[in-house]
Design a protein around this motif. Structure first.
Motif, PDB file in Angstrom:
ATOM      1  N   THR A   1       0.829  -1.207   0.000  1.00 46.83           N
ATOM      2  CA  THR A   1       0.000   0.000   0.000  1.00 46.83           C
ATOM      3  C   THR A   1       0.862   1.256   0.000  1.00 46.83           C
ATOM      4  O   THR A   1       0.468   2.276  -0.577  1.00 46.83           O
ATOM      5  CB  THR A   1      -0.992   0.021   1.184  1.00 46.83           C
ATOM      6  N   VAL A   2       2.036   1.187   0.616  1.00 43.57           N
ATOM      7  CA  VAL A   2       2.967   2.320   0.552  1.00 43.57           C
ATOM      8  C   VAL A   2       3.370   2.547  -0.898  1.00 43.57           C
ATOM      9  O   VAL A   2       3.344   3.675  -1.394  1.00 43.57           O
ATOM     10  CB  VAL A   2       4.217   2.079   1.436  1.00 43.57           C
ATOM     11  N   LEU A   3       3.723   1.484  -1.588  1.00 36.25           N
ATOM     12  CA  LEU A   3       4.137   1.590  -2.985  1.00 36.25           C
ATOM     13  C   LEU A   3       3.010   2.165  -3.847  1.00 36.25           C
ATOM     14  O   LEU A   3       3.245   3.067  -4.661  1.00 36.25           O
ATOM     15  CB  LEU A   3       4.577   0.226  -3.519  1.00 36.25           C
ATOM     16  N   GLN A   4       1.789   1.688  -3.648  1.00 32.36           N
ATOM     17  CA  GLN A   4       0.656   2.224  -4.419  1.00 32.36           C
ATOM     18  C   GLN A   4       0.442   3.709  -4.132  1.00 32.36           C
ATOM     19  O   GLN A   4       0.173   4.488  -5.041  1.00 32.36           O
ATOM     20  CB  GLN A   4      -0.613   1.440  -4.108  1.00 32.36           C
ATOM     21  N   THR A   5       0.572   4.101  -2.868  1.00 32.92           N
ATOM     22  CA  THR A   5       0.404   5.504  -2.500  1.00 32.92           C
ATOM     23  C   THR A   5       1.508   6.350  -3.123  1.00 32.92           C
ATOM     24  O   THR A   5       1.258   7.437  -3.642  1.00 32.92           O
ATOM     25  CB  THR A   5       0.382   5.670  -0.968  1.00 32.92           C
ATOM     26  N   LEU A   6       2.735   5.844  -3.097  1.00 32.94           N
ATOM     27  CA  LEU A   6       3.860   6.574  -3.683  1.00 32.94           C
ATOM     28  C   LEU A   6       3.716   6.713  -5.197  1.00 32.94           C
ATOM     29  O   LEU A   6       4.080   7.740  -5.767  1.00 32.94           O
ATOM     30  CB  LEU A   6       5.184   5.887  -3.346  1.00 32.94           C
ATOM     31  N   GLN A   7       3.205   5.681  -5.842  1.00 29.91           N
ATOM     32  CA  GLN A   7       3.047   5.722  -7.286  1.00 29.91           C
ATOM     33  C   GLN A   7       2.043   6.779  -7.730  1.00 29.91           C
ATOM     34  O   GLN A   7       2.101   7.256  -8.854  1.00 29.91           O
ATOM     35  CB  GLN A   7       2.655   4.344  -7.828  1.00 29.91           C
ATOM     36  N   SER A   8       1.143   7.157  -6.833  1.00 29.14           N
ATOM     37  CA  SER A   8       0.190   8.218  -7.169  1.00 29.14           C
ATOM     38  C   SER A   8       0.889   9.569  -7.252  1.00 29.14           C
ATOM     39  O   SER A   8       0.348  10.516  -7.808  1.00 29.14           O
ATOM     40  CB  SER A   8      -0.935   8.275  -6.135  1.00 29.14           C
ATOM     41  N   GLY A   9       2.100   9.668  -6.692  1.00 28.07           N
ATOM     42  CA  GLY A   9       2.876  10.898  -6.758  1.00 28.07           C
ATOM     43  C   GLY A   9       2.436  11.967  -5.784  1.00 28.07           C
ATOM     44  O   GLY A   9       2.845  13.113  -5.900  1.00 28.07           O
ATOM     45  N   ASP A  10       1.611  11.611  -4.834  1.00 32.68           N
ATOM     46  CA  ASP A  10       1.051  12.606  -3.920  1.00 32.68           C
ATOM     47  C   ASP A  10       1.648  12.549  -2.519  1.00 32.68           C
ATOM     48  O   ASP A  10       0.951  12.828  -1.551  1.00 32.68           O
ATOM     49  CB  ASP A  10      -0.465  12.405  -3.799  1.00 32.68           C
ATOM     50  N   VAL A  11       2.914  12.222  -2.383  1.00 33.16           N
ATOM     51  CA  VAL A  11       3.520  12.115  -1.052  1.00 33.16           C
ATOM     52  C   VAL A  11       4.774  12.986  -0.993  1.00 33.16           C
ATOM     53  O   VAL A  11       5.686  12.832  -1.797  1.00 33.16           O
ATOM     54  CB  VAL A  11       3.888  10.646  -0.722  1.00 33.16           C
ATOM     55  N   ASP A  12       4.788  13.903  -0.033  1.00 33.84           N
ATOM     56  CA  ASP A  12       5.966  14.743   0.178  1.00 33.84           C
ATOM     57  C   ASP A  12       6.890  14.169   1.242  1.00 33.84           C
ATOM     58  O   ASP A  12       8.092  14.419   1.213  1.00 33.84           O
ATOM     59  CB  ASP A  12       5.550  16.162   0.598  1.00 33.84           C
ATOM     60  N   ALA A  13       6.323  13.422   2.205  1.00 34.36           N
ATOM     61  CA  ALA A  13       7.123  12.861   3.298  1.00 34.36           C
ATOM     62  C   ALA A  13       6.325  11.757   3.980  1.00 34.36           C
ATOM     63  O   ALA A  13       5.103  11.671   3.816  1.00 34.36           O
ATOM     64  CB  ALA A  13       7.486  13.951   4.303  1.00 34.36           C
ATOM     65  N   ALA A  14       7.036  10.922   4.748  1.00 35.79           N
ATOM     66  CA  ALA A  14       6.386   9.803   5.435  1.00 35.79           C
ATOM     67  C   ALA A  14       6.838   9.725   6.888  1.00 35.79           C
ATOM     68  O   ALA A  14       7.987  10.034   7.214  1.00 35.79           O
ATOM     69  CB  ALA A  14       6.703   8.492   4.721  1.00 35.79           C
ATOM     70  N   ILE A  15       5.909   9.304   7.731  1.00 40.90           N
ATOM     71  CA  ILE A  15       6.187   9.037   9.136  1.00 40.90           C
ATOM     72  C   ILE A  15       5.868   7.572   9.355  1.00 40.90           C
ATOM     73  O   ILE A  15       4.752   7.114   9.060  1.00 40.90           O
ATOM     74  CB  ILE A  15       5.324   9.922  10.057  1.00 40.90           C
ATOM     75  N   ILE A  16       6.861   6.811   9.844  1.00 46.16           N
ATOM     76  CA  ILE A  16       6.713   5.369  10.005  1.00 46.16           C
ATOM     77  C   ILE A  16       6.683   5.018  11.485  1.00 46.16           C
ATOM     78  O   ILE A  16       7.585   5.389  12.241  1.00 46.16           O
ATOM     79  CB  ILE A  16       7.872   4.615   9.314  1.00 46.16           C
ATOM     80  N   ASP A  17       5.675   4.273  11.878  1.00 48.66           N
ATOM     81  CA  ASP A  17       5.525   3.788  13.248  1.00 48.66           C
ATOM     82  C   ASP A  17       6.641   2.782  13.554  1.00 48.66           C
ATOM     83  O   ASP A  17       6.833   1.826  12.809  1.00 48.66           O
ATOM     84  CB  ASP A  17       4.158   3.114  13.372  1.00 48.66           C
ATOM     85  N   VAL A  18       7.353   2.985  14.646  1.00 46.68           N
ATOM     86  CA  VAL A  18       8.442   2.065  15.013  1.00 46.68           C
ATOM     87  C   VAL A  18       7.926   0.689  15.395  1.00 46.68           C
ATOM     88  O   VAL A  18       8.706  -0.262  15.479  1.00 46.68           O
ATOM     89  CB  VAL A  18       9.331   2.619  16.150  1.00 46.68           C
ATOM     90  N   GLU A  19       6.621   0.559  15.613  1.00 44.74           N
ATOM     91  CA  GLU A  19       6.041  -0.736  15.981  1.00 44.74           C
ATOM     92  C   GLU A  19       5.826  -1.645  14.779  1.00 44.74           C
ATOM     93  O   GLU A  19       5.486  -2.813  14.949  1.00 44.74           O
ATOM     94  CB  GLU A  19       4.711  -0.531  16.723  1.00 44.74           C
ATOM     95  N   VAL A  20       6.027  -1.129  13.566  1.00 51.62           N
ATOM     96  CA  VAL A  20       5.951  -1.965  12.370  1.00 51.62           C
ATOM     97  C   VAL A  20       7.078  -2.991  12.475  1.00 51.62           C
ATOM     98  O   VAL A  20       8.174  -2.679  12.950  1.00 51.62           O
ATOM     99  CB  VAL A  20       6.091  -1.093  11.094  1.00 51.62           C
ATOM    100  N   ASP A  21       6.824  -4.223  12.024  1.00 50.73           N
ATOM    101  CA  ASP A  21       7.834  -5.271  12.173  1.00 50.73           C
ATOM    102  C   ASP A  21       9.144  -4.908  11.470  1.00 50.73           C
ATOM    103  O   ASP A  21       9.151  -4.140  10.512  1.00 50.73           O
ATOM    104  CB  ASP A  21       7.304  -6.624  11.687  1.00 50.73           C
ATOM    105  N   ASP A  22      10.250  -5.456  11.970  1.00 52.79           N
ATOM    106  CA  ASP A  22      11.589  -5.095  11.505  1.00 52.79           C
ATOM    107  C   ASP A  22      11.789  -5.281  10.003  1.00 52.79           C
ATOM    108  O   ASP A  22      12.361  -4.417   9.339  1.00 52.79           O
ATOM    109  CB  ASP A  22      12.660  -5.901  12.256  1.00 52.79           C
ATOM    110  N   GLU A  23      11.314  -6.381   9.464  1.00 53.11           N
ATOM    111  CA  GLU A  23      11.489  -6.642   8.032  1.00 53.11           C
ATOM    112  C   GLU A  23      10.780  -5.573   7.201  1.00 53.11           C
ATOM    113  O   GLU A  23      11.330  -5.059   6.229  1.00 53.11           O
ATOM    114  CB  GLU A  23      10.959  -8.032   7.680  1.00 53.11           C
TER     115      GLU A  23
END
Length: 154
Positions: A76-98
């Motif tokens: 879903t990150v890739l799909q969102t990025l492909q739309s070209g509408d993202v200036d920056a991202a904030i990632i939750d540290v609780e997302v799994d390591d991989e």
């Protein structure tokens, strides 16, 4: 645009409308000068659990930014990025390591600035995503750079 991407965009727009209603129902939250660097920016939040509170979203919206996606997977990150509408991202540290490693690699390759953040924790020394303007300013500066003297308060 894929059906999934359209559905995700619709949900993000719905959340932004809810946020505007939330702001309208409160005493007016003034233009937040200390967060002006967010003005006009489109932010993607990658979260494993509910990291972004309504109050935090309201602070970001009052600063002039838009949350373009609350996503939880590399796809879903890739799909969102492909739309070209993202200036920056904030990632939750609780997302799994991989997933963190894949996200960092992907965002870096696409030259999208990002930070890892956590919900407010007393023992956390990194970025904290909360409705505290000082925490949000620290994230804004890391993602987008300091706004400069012309937009700071004296």
């Amino acid at each position: 645009m894929s059906a999934f991407n359209a559905e995700a965009r619709h949900e993000s727009e719905r959340q932004n409308r809810l946020c505007r209603r939330y702001l309208a129902g409160r005493d007016k939250i003034e233009d937040i000068a200390v967060l002006r660097v967010f003005r006009g920016k489109k932010l993607m939040i990658v979260q494993q659990r509910a990291l972004l509170t309504m109050r935090c979203r309201a602070q970001i919206a009052a600063a002039g930014a838009t949350i373009v996606g609350l996503v939880s997977s590399v796809g879903t990150v890739l799909q969102t990025l492909q739309s070209g509408d993202v200036d920056a991202a904030i990632i939750d540290v609780e997302v799994d390591d991989e997933t963190l490693v894949h996200l960092a690699t992907l965002l870096d390759a696409m030259k999208v600035p990002f930070v890892f953040a956590s919900a407010a924790k007393s023992n956390w020394q990194g970025y904290i995503l909360s409705d505290d303007r000082l925490h949000l300013r620290k994230i804004a500066d890391a993602l987008l750079g300091s706004p400069g003297k012309s937009s700071t308060l004296h």
